[in-house]
Design an enzyme around this catalytic site. Sequence first.
Site, mmCIF file in Angstrom:
data_model
loop_
_atom_site.group_PDB
_atom_site.id
_atom_site.type_symbol
_atom_site.label_atom_id
_atom_site.label_comp_id
_atom_site.label_asym_id
_atom_site.label_seq_id
_atom_site.Cartn_x
_atom_site.Cartn_y
_atom_site.Cartn_z
ATOM 1 N N PRO A 112 0.893 -1.228 0.118
ATOM 2 C CA PRO A 112 0.040 -0.213 -0.036
ATOM 3 C C PRO A 112 0.771 1.270 -0.092
ATOM 4 O O PRO A 112 1.654 1.553 0.827
ATOM 5 C CB PRO A 112 -0.815 -0.177 1.346
ATOM 6 C CG PRO A 112 -0.062 -1.160 2.130
ATOM 7 C CD PRO A 112 0.924 -1.901 1.219
ATOM 8 N N ASP A 166 5.910 2.383 2.177
ATOM 9 C CA ASP A 166 4.684 1.264 2.548
ATOM 10 C C ASP A 166 4.004 1.825 3.625
ATOM 11 O O ASP A 166 4.829 1.622 4.945
ATOM 12 C CB ASP A 166 5.624 0.028 2.857
ATOM 13 C CG ASP A 166 4.945 -1.306 3.037
ATOM 14 O OD1 ASP A 166 3.697 -1.116 3.269
ATOM 15 O OD2 ASP A 166 5.349 -2.379 2.714
ATOM 16 N N HIS A 167 2.913 1.854 3.586
ATOM 17 C CA HIS A 167 2.175 2.362 4.752
ATOM 18 C C HIS A 167 1.905 1.328 5.860
ATOM 19 O O HIS A 167 1.126 1.768 6.874
ATOM 20 C CB HIS A 167 0.627 2.943 4.114
ATOM 21 C CG HIS A 167 0.258 4.025 4.830
ATOM 22 N ND1 HIS A 167 0.601 4.603 6.058
ATOM 23 C CD2 HIS A 167 -0.820 4.946 4.532
ATOM 24 C CE1 HIS A 167 -0.052 5.459 6.502
ATOM 25 N NE2 HIS A 167 -1.095 5.665 5.540
ATOM 26 N N ARG A 168 2.028 0.289 5.526
ATOM 27 C CA ARG A 168 1.969 -0.695 6.511
ATOM 28 C C ARG A 168 3.102 -0.691 7.575
ATOM 29 O O ARG A 168 2.776 -0.816 8.902
ATOM 30 C CB ARG A 168 2.080 -2.218 5.935
ATOM 31 C CG ARG A 168 0.784 -2.625 5.069
ATOM 32 C CD ARG A 168 1.375 -3.946 4.514
ATOM 33 N NE ARG A 168 2.476 -3.983 3.766
ATOM 34 C CZ ARG A 168 3.185 -4.772 2.968
ATOM 35 N NH1 ARG A 168 2.478 -6.160 2.981
ATOM 36 N NH2 ARG A 168 4.152 -4.761 2.259
ATOM 37 N N ILE A 221 4.934 2.518 7.658
ATOM 38 C CA ILE A 221 5.445 3.698 7.777
ATOM 39 C C ILE A 221 3.956 4.786 7.891
ATOM 40 O O ILE A 221 3.361 4.619 6.994
ATOM 41 C CB ILE A 221 6.510 4.508 6.838
ATOM 42 C CG1 ILE A 221 7.623 3.710 7.127
ATOM 43 C CG2 ILE A 221 6.579 5.833 6.947
ATOM 44 C CD1 ILE A 221 8.628 3.806 5.775
#
Length: 437
Positions: A233, A409-411, A413
Amino acid sequence: MADVKDILVPDIGDFEGVEVIEIIVSPGDSINVEDPLVSLESDKAAMEIPSPEAGTVKDVKVNIGDKVSQGDLLITMEVSASAAAAPEAEETEAAPASAPEATKPAAAQEKPAAPAPAPASTPANRPPPVTPSPVDEAGFRKAHASPSVRKFARELGADLGQITGSGNKGRILKEDVKAFVKKVLTSGTSGGLGVAPMPEIDFSQFGDIETQPLTKINKLTGQFLHRNWVTVPHVTQFDEADITELEAFRKKLNEEHKAEGVRVTVLAFLMKALVSALKEFPRFNSSLDATGENLVLKKYIHIGVAVDTPDGLVVPVIRDCDRKSLTDLASELIEVSGKARDKKLSPADMSGGCISISSLGGIGGTAFTPIVNAPEVAILGVSRAQMKPVYKDGEFEPRLILPLSLSYDHRVIDGADGARFTSFLSKVLSDTRRLLL
Ligand code: CAO
């Protein structure tokens, strides 16, 4: 020598005139003892008739929809003479212990040595099926399908309760299960991507065309990029850094090192800035482990640099950037980009990166959204620096502004950390003294 044997409907209990709903074998098929031959269905249950012999199917003597009773001819089968003459004791021994007495042969010649037909609702002698979680068991049980279709659906994890049968009286056929699985895979209802297949288009109908094969690198990077694009993501944080002083320093440096042939580009400074930023924000120097439940934090700093080559994009990794000087990094950049363009990079040269830089500054553009080079968790995109008027102390001043595009990577950060990271980079790049700390 092969004998031709008639395979008859065995003792199927009190049922008479039971409908043939599925013919599982075809002439020429090789069959083992107990392989299902046909499925029958009464008002109460569906059952498969297993083969009492091993051999090759010669002829199928029934059609779908026929009504059969005990003793009716189902198929003829070629069995090898040795198999046919096998001692009866051996056959009896091989019969499953739980086979009902009624199904055992009185005389092998007259009546097939049929193991008990397995009714759909009581799959005796079979290990419990492995049930994939999305299957609704009640719906699966109620579904109108033969045992072999049920077994097939179990193997594929297909929920019979969700399948519309195209057979007689709405019975679910093997083809229906296949079509359902295909639909699920392409529609994404089971966690897939839910994208419609790309239509095949003949572009020559619109004008002249030329077809060029993709290079090996194109194909390989394409696979990685596609995987990373759909599985990570992404968020891209944009920012700017005032590199007016950095640029002046860079020019001076290059002047001083002219004789050594070392040319320091903005990229070397960016690598230095990234080293500081990774030390300040260690989460950016991590990867998710295979379970997706742990972060692996790295104590080393290896930076990947995207290099544009005639054959496509490659990302060599420069190791231990935290232990190298600006000019060391600049020399190594020249070396690896040359190696990349000469196709001399080994897989080891391209592995182990902690974060990547994609610099399009030498080409142009104002911003872009780079794709994270997973399992890394961030990539820094850099566009072309431009002179811009910056309002300072009541006046506009011409400053050299470098656009930064950080995808992460929004998982791993959060947005706030993404913005803190680029602000930090911006601060470090704007003040060369900090860069050298
Ligand atoms: N702003 C302004 N000028 C820049 C700049 C920037 N951000 N970045 C580089 N330049 C200048 C350089 O200083 C150099 O100018 P001088 O000749 O006056 O010194 C010129 O542009 C050419 O630089 P370069 O591209 O040769 O060198 P580099 O160190 O900046 O980059 C490399 C090296 C290998 C990264 C680059 O050649 C390259 O291949 N870039 C493309 C990467 C790519 O394809 N990324 C997309 C991947 S998809 O995400």
